[in-house]
Design a protein around this motif. Structure first.
Motif, short mmCIF file in Angstrom:
data_model
loop_
_atom_site.label_atom_id
_atom_site.label_comp_id
_atom_site.label_asym_id
_atom_site.label_seq_id
_atom_site.Cartn_x
_atom_site.Cartn_y
_atom_site.Cartn_z
N PHE A 104 0.81 -1.22 0.00
CA PHE A 104 0.00 0.00 0.00
C PHE A 104 0.84 1.28 0.00
CE2 PHE A 104 -2.38 -3.31 2.37
CZ PHE A 104 -3.33 -3.56 1.40
N ALA A 105 1.89 1.29 -0.81
CA ALA A 105 2.75 2.46 -0.91
C ALA A 105 2.08 3.54 -1.76
CB ALA A 105 4.08 2.08 -1.55
N ASP A 106 2.52 4.77 -1.53
CA ASP A 106 2.07 5.87 -2.39
C ASP A 106 2.63 5.71 -3.80
OD1 ASP A 106 0.75 7.16 -0.24
OD2 ASP A 106 2.63 8.08 0.39
N ILE A 107 3.88 5.22 -3.88
CA ILE A 107 4.56 5.09 -5.18
C ILE A 107 5.31 3.77 -5.22
CG2 ILE A 107 6.22 6.14 -6.77
CD1 ILE A 107 5.87 8.76 -5.18
N LYS A 108 5.15 3.02 -6.31
CA LYS A 108 5.96 1.83 -6.55
C LYS A 108 7.18 2.25 -7.35
CE LYS A 108 2.15 -1.42 -6.39
NZ LYS A 108 1.37 -2.41 -7.13
N VAL A 109 8.36 1.90 -6.86
CA VAL A 109 9.62 2.39 -7.42
C VAL A 109 10.49 1.22 -7.87
CG1 VAL A 109 11.74 3.63 -6.86
CG2 VAL A 109 9.57 4.42 -5.93
N VAL B 107 14.48 0.55 -9.12
CA VAL B 107 15.81 1.12 -9.24
C VAL B 107 16.42 0.61 -10.54
CG1 VAL B 107 18.09 1.32 -8.19
CG2 VAL B 107 16.06 1.21 -6.74
N VAL B 108 16.90 1.54 -11.39
CA VAL B 108 17.48 1.20 -12.68
C VAL B 108 18.84 1.87 -12.83
CG1 VAL B 108 15.23 0.88 -13.81
CG2 VAL B 108 16.31 3.13 -13.84
N ASP B 109 19.60 1.41 -13.82
CA ASP B 109 20.90 2.01 -14.11
C ASP B 109 20.84 3.02 -15.26
OD1 ASP B 109 22.33 0.63 -12.14
OD2 ASP B 109 22.50 -1.13 -13.42
N SER B 110 19.80 2.91 -16.07
CA SER B 110 19.70 3.83 -17.20
C SER B 110 18.24 4.22 -17.43
CB SER B 110 20.27 3.19 -18.46
OG SER B 110 19.62 1.97 -18.73
N PHE B 111 18.06 5.38 -18.03
CA PHE B 111 16.75 5.94 -18.36
C PHE B 111 15.81 6.05 -17.16
CE2 PHE B 111 18.29 3.71 -22.21
CZ PHE B 111 18.56 4.83 -22.97
N PRO B 112 16.26 6.67 -16.06
CA PRO B 112 15.36 6.85 -14.92
C PRO B 112 14.40 8.01 -15.15
CG PRO B 112 17.42 7.93 -14.47
CD PRO B 112 17.58 7.24 -15.81
N ASP B 113 13.30 7.98 -14.44
CA ASP B 113 12.38 9.13 -14.42
C ASP B 113 12.92 10.20 -13.46
OD1 ASP B 113 10.40 7.89 -16.09
OD2 ASP B 113 9.78 6.70 -14.36
N GLN C 108 7.39 1.62 -2.29
CA GLN C 108 7.58 0.17 -2.29
C GLN C 108 8.51 -0.13 -3.44
OE1 GLN C 108 4.02 -2.09 -2.98
NE2 GLN C 108 5.12 -4.03 -3.17
N PHE C 109 9.62 -0.81 -3.18
CA PHE C 109 10.55 -1.17 -4.24
C PHE C 109 10.06 -2.43 -4.93
CE2 PHE C 109 13.23 1.52 -1.54
CZ PHE C 109 13.71 2.39 -2.51
N VAL C 110 9.97 -2.38 -6.26
CA VAL C 110 9.47 -3.50 -7.05
C VAL C 110 10.45 -3.80 -8.18
CG1 VAL C 110 7.05 -3.00 -6.53
CG2 VAL C 110 8.10 -1.97 -8.54
N PRO D 279 6.64 -0.70 -12.23
CA PRO D 279 6.76 0.43 -11.30
C PRO D 279 5.91 1.61 -11.74
CG PRO D 279 8.55 0.50 -12.84
CD PRO D 279 7.76 -0.76 -13.16
N ASP D 280 5.65 2.50 -10.78
CA ASP D 280 5.04 3.79 -11.12
C ASP D 280 6.11 4.72 -11.67
OD1 ASP D 280 2.48 3.04 -10.18
OD2 ASP D 280 3.04 3.58 -8.13
#
Length: 108
Positions: free
Chosen positions: A47-52, A54-60, A88-90, A94-95
Motif C-alpha cells: 500500500f505504498a504511495d509510489i511503486k519504485v 531502481v534502474v541504471d539507465s533511463f530513470p524518471d 515500495q521497491f518493485v 513500477p510507477d
C-alpha cells in the motif's frame, strides 16, 4: 477490398514514420500524481504511495540520499516515521524508475 487494403497499408506506413516519445511518469517540476518527489521517505511492503524500480539507465528521477534537509527534487531522506510519502521497491510494473546518484539529483 483492394482499395481498403491500400488505405490500410498507407496508414500503417505513416504510423511507422511517427517518432515514438516515451512520456515520463514524473512531470518536469518533479511531481508524481501530486506528490513532490523530495523529502522524508518511508519504505513499506504494501500500500505504498509510489511503486519504485531502481534502474541504471533511463530513470524518471535521479535520487540522492541525504541525511538532512531533503528540500530539493530528488533528495530523499529515509525515515521510519514522519514521512512525506511512502515507497515500495518493485522489480516490475513500477510507477516511477529511479537511479541513485551522488550529485545532481532531479528529473532526468
Amino acid at each position: 477490398m483492394k482499395k481498403l487494403t491500400a488505405i490500410f497499408t498507407v496508414l500503417l506506413l505513416l504510423a511507422m514514420t511517427i517518432p515514438v516519445v516515451a512520456a515520463s511518469a514524473v512531470n518536469k517540476d518533479g511531481y508524481y500524481k501530486g506528490i513532490k518527489l523530495c523529502g522524508k521517505v518511508k519504505v513499506v511492503e504494501h500500500f505504498a504511495d509510489i511503486k519504485v524500480q531502481v534502474v541504471d539507465s533511463f530513470p524518471d528521477l535521479k535520487v540522492k540520499v541525504v541525511d538532512s534537509f531533503p528540500d530539493d527534487i530528488g533528495e530523499w531522506k529515509f525515515v521510519e516515521y514522519g514521512e512525506d510519502f511512502t515507497v515500495q521497491f518493485v522489480d516490475s510494473f513500477p510507477d516511477i524508475k529511479i537511479k541513485y546518484v551522488t550529485s545532481f539529483p532531479g528529473v532526468e
